[in-house]
Design a protein around this motif. Sequence first.
Motif, mmCIF file in Angstrom:
data_model
loop_
_atom_site.group_PDB
_atom_site.id
_atom_site.type_symbol
_atom_site.label_atom_id
_atom_site.label_comp_id
_atom_site.label_asym_id
_atom_site.label_seq_id
_atom_site.Cartn_x
_atom_site.Cartn_y
_atom_site.Cartn_z
ATOM 1 N N MET A 74 0.792 -1.230 0.000
ATOM 2 C CA MET A 74 0.000 0.000 0.000
ATOM 3 C C MET A 74 0.828 1.286 0.000
ATOM 4 S SD MET A 74 -2.734 -1.369 2.846
ATOM 5 C CE MET A 74 -3.988 -0.118 2.593
ATOM 6 N N ALA A 75 2.154 1.161 -0.003
ATOM 7 C CA ALA A 75 2.957 2.381 0.048
ATOM 8 C C ALA A 75 4.180 2.351 -0.849
ATOM 9 C CB ALA A 75 3.398 2.660 1.495
ATOM 10 N N ALA A 76 4.773 1.188 -1.041
ATOM 11 C CA ALA A 76 6.114 1.152 -1.638
ATOM 12 C C ALA A 76 6.150 0.812 -3.116
ATOM 13 C CB ALA A 76 6.978 0.137 -0.879
ATOM 14 N N SER A 77 5.251 -0.026 -3.581
ATOM 15 C CA SER A 77 5.446 -0.678 -4.884
ATOM 16 C C SER A 77 4.559 -0.073 -5.963
ATOM 17 C CB SER A 77 5.181 -2.178 -4.743
ATOM 18 O OG SER A 77 6.002 -2.736 -3.741
ATOM 19 N N LYS A 78 5.067 0.948 -6.612
ATOM 20 C CA LYS A 78 4.340 1.574 -7.719
ATOM 21 C C LYS A 78 4.129 0.597 -8.862
ATOM 22 C CE LYS A 78 4.575 5.425 -10.989
ATOM 23 N NZ LYS A 78 5.391 6.554 -11.502
ATOM 24 N N SER A 79 5.116 -0.297 -9.064
ATOM 25 C CA SER A 79 5.017 -1.248 -10.171
ATOM 26 C C SER A 79 3.841 -2.202 -10.016
ATOM 27 C CB SER A 79 6.315 -2.053 -10.279
ATOM 28 O OG SER A 79 6.566 -2.782 -9.084
ATOM 29 N N LEU A 80 3.400 -2.450 -8.800
ATOM 30 C CA LEU A 80 2.270 -3.348 -8.589
ATOM 31 C C LEU A 80 0.976 -2.752 -9.123
ATOM 32 C CD1 LEU A 80 2.733 -4.714 -4.940
ATOM 33 C CD2 LEU A 80 3.083 -5.954 -7.082
ATOM 34 N N TRP A 81 0.800 -1.443 -8.914
ATOM 35 C CA TRP A 81 -0.469 -0.785 -9.218
ATOM 36 C C TRP A 81 -0.414 0.088 -10.469
ATOM 37 C CZ3 TRP A 81 -4.348 -2.491 -6.238
ATOM 38 C CH2 TRP A 81 -4.018 -3.043 -4.977
ATOM 39 N N ASP A 82 0.774 0.285 -10.990
ATOM 40 C CA ASP A 82 0.981 1.174 -12.132
ATOM 41 C C ASP A 82 0.707 2.637 -11.775
ATOM 42 O OD1 ASP A 82 1.927 1.496 -14.698
ATOM 43 O OD2 ASP A 82 -0.073 1.415 -15.614
ATOM 44 N N TYR A 357 -5.157 -8.561 -11.266
ATOM 45 C CA TYR A 357 -6.553 -8.205 -10.962
ATOM 46 C C TYR A 357 -6.770 -6.724 -10.671
ATOM 47 C CZ TYR A 357 -7.224 -13.231 -10.614
ATOM 48 O OH TYR A 357 -7.270 -14.580 -10.896
ATOM 49 N N ARG A 358 -5.730 -5.905 -10.806
ATOM 50 C CA ARG A 358 -5.884 -4.492 -10.437
ATOM 51 C C ARG A 358 -6.860 -3.741 -11.351
ATOM 52 N NH1 ARG A 358 0.301 -3.163 -12.313
ATOM 53 N NH2 ARG A 358 -0.087 -3.017 -14.565
ATOM 54 N N ASP A 359 -7.084 -4.259 -12.556
ATOM 55 C CA ASP A 359 -8.001 -3.582 -13.483
ATOM 56 C C ASP A 359 -9.440 -4.053 -13.342
ATOM 57 O OD1 ASP A 359 -5.900 -2.095 -14.600
ATOM 58 O OD2 ASP A 359 -5.423 -3.704 -16.026
ATOM 59 N N VAL A 360 -9.673 -5.100 -12.548
ATOM 60 C CA VAL A 360 -11.034 -5.631 -12.425
ATOM 61 C C VAL A 360 -11.562 -5.615 -10.994
ATOM 62 C CG1 VAL A 360 -10.830 -7.067 -14.477
ATOM 63 C CG2 VAL A 360 -10.137 -7.986 -12.271
ATOM 64 N N ILE A 361 -10.683 -5.429 -10.018
ATOM 65 C CA ILE A 361 -11.106 -5.378 -8.624
ATOM 66 C C ILE A 361 -10.611 -4.066 -8.023
ATOM 67 C CG2 ILE A 361 -10.940 -6.474 -6.346
ATOM 68 C CD1 ILE A 361 -10.410 -9.115 -7.700
ATOM 69 N N PRO A 365 -10.527 -3.885 -1.738
ATOM 70 C CA PRO A 365 -10.778 -5.336 -1.609
ATOM 71 C C PRO A 365 -9.645 -6.175 -2.182
ATOM 72 C CG PRO A 365 -12.263 -4.353 -3.229
ATOM 73 C CD PRO A 365 -11.594 -3.230 -2.509
ATOM 74 N N LEU A 366 -8.966 -5.680 -3.216
ATOM 75 C CA LEU A 366 -7.869 -6.456 -3.796
ATOM 76 C C LEU A 366 -6.707 -6.585 -2.816
ATOM 77 C CD1 LEU A 366 -6.560 -7.971 -6.082
ATOM 78 C CD2 LEU A 366 -5.885 -5.773 -7.108
ATOM 79 N N VAL A 367 -6.384 -5.521 -2.122
ATOM 80 C CA VAL A 367 -5.282 -5.611 -1.160
ATOM 81 C C VAL A 367 -5.685 -6.504 0.010
ATOM 82 C CG1 VAL A 367 -5.720 -3.658 0.414
ATOM 83 C CG2 VAL A 367 -3.390 -4.231 -0.223
ATOM 84 N N ALA A 368 -6.959 -6.468 0.392
ATOM 85 C CA ALA A 368 -7.423 -7.355 1.466
ATOM 86 C C ALA A 368 -7.332 -8.824 1.023
ATOM 87 C CB ALA A 368 -8.857 -7.004 1.849
#
Length: 432
Positions: A74-82, A357-361, A365-368
């Motif tokens: 939730m704070a460090a990884s920009k590559s995960l979420w774009d 799944y970042r584009d569909v959820i 809820p996705l991080v949970a």
Amino acid sequence: MTAVNHPVTQPVRQSAPPQSAPTPAAPPRSAPTPAAPNAAPVRGAAAAVRSRRLVELDVLRFVAAFAVMSFHFMAASKSLWDEYPTKLFEPVARLTTLGILGVELFFLISGFVILMSVWGHTVGEFAVSRVSRLYPAYWFAVLMIFIMYRFSGVAGFDPKLGDGEYLLNLTMFQGAFGVGHAGGVFWSLWVELRFYVLMALFSLVGITLRRCLVFLTAWVGLALLAEFTQNETLVFVFMPRQAPYFIAGMAFFLIHRFGVRSGAFVPWLLVAAGYGMSLYAAMERVGERVRLVGIKHYPAPPEAVVVAITVVYLLMAAVALGWLRWVRWRRLVTLGALTYPLYLVHQTVSAVVIPAYRDVIDPWPLVAITMGISIGLGYLIYRMVDKPGQRWLRARLGALLERFRGSRPRGRGGSSRTTAAIPAQSPEASVP
């Protein structure tokens, strides 16, 4: 509870509780009974305290792992979420950015429990305990990472290692050869290993309270020297950015074990020194992140770091003083046990789940879901790999140690403990 009177001026190899048991608390303050230099161990009293596990440390270990997981997700990884995750999770960004300091809490706990583990045991016993604790789950994690990046299309956090470099990672000594870590969090294990070597060398002279105070005071001075000079050898050996946490953790253990007999205010002075050095180290570590992406995308100002480190130290002080003894729910032991596998694999899980799944959820809820999968996988690894693996490895390494003892000549330099049982892994394991 009856306390054990341990000698504090000579090694206490025969009187310390086994590694699988928590360490006795100090004598009641209303009736202090300081031990004489040559006092014999009180075996009945030792048996009376073996049932007390520091469950509160299990809770703190999981808190630390959850903090690190929140930081990565939730704070460090920009590559995960774009995009910057602090923007997606803005309401909690001031907390999740500080999750990076969960590793520092692990180091504090490590200082506490490693001194407890090595006290009264030989170097061989300590090595058996540490190797059996660290490697089974770690080997599984390295193998899982290797298979994932070799045979799937997952790209996030790919260490881009060759086959030989993955093999070297299995030793956990890749850092000594300038080889990258297969997992992003493995750097902290390399720090832990260097701490274990220092403790093993210290144990060779025989650990006593007085020697602990001298050792810790010297380490403070040498860590400061390493920081000021930035000499590569001094930095490598004395780890100035991590040493404050180990030092303070060990001092907290002395307070926990000896109470009013723990060298007057010296342990508290060591805690204070560690706290001051920790503030500097933590602000530098977090400040590097802020300078990299800017305070807007990483909202962790210096005052927030001070608060976080202060809270961490207060929690450890509460453990040392026995203020958290009311934490006794036995299921928390399992929560603490799964922490190490969780720590090892959570970043790998996120590399698979979040980009897919970042584009569909929605992000929350996705991080949970990703956290739930990580915790569930950590539990399965603990039950199916880590726990049986520790038992198997400890038995075989213990047998090798006993054979080595038996092959040594009797008499001068020979072993006097060939019949001693190899201690089980300390339930207060230092690693996450």
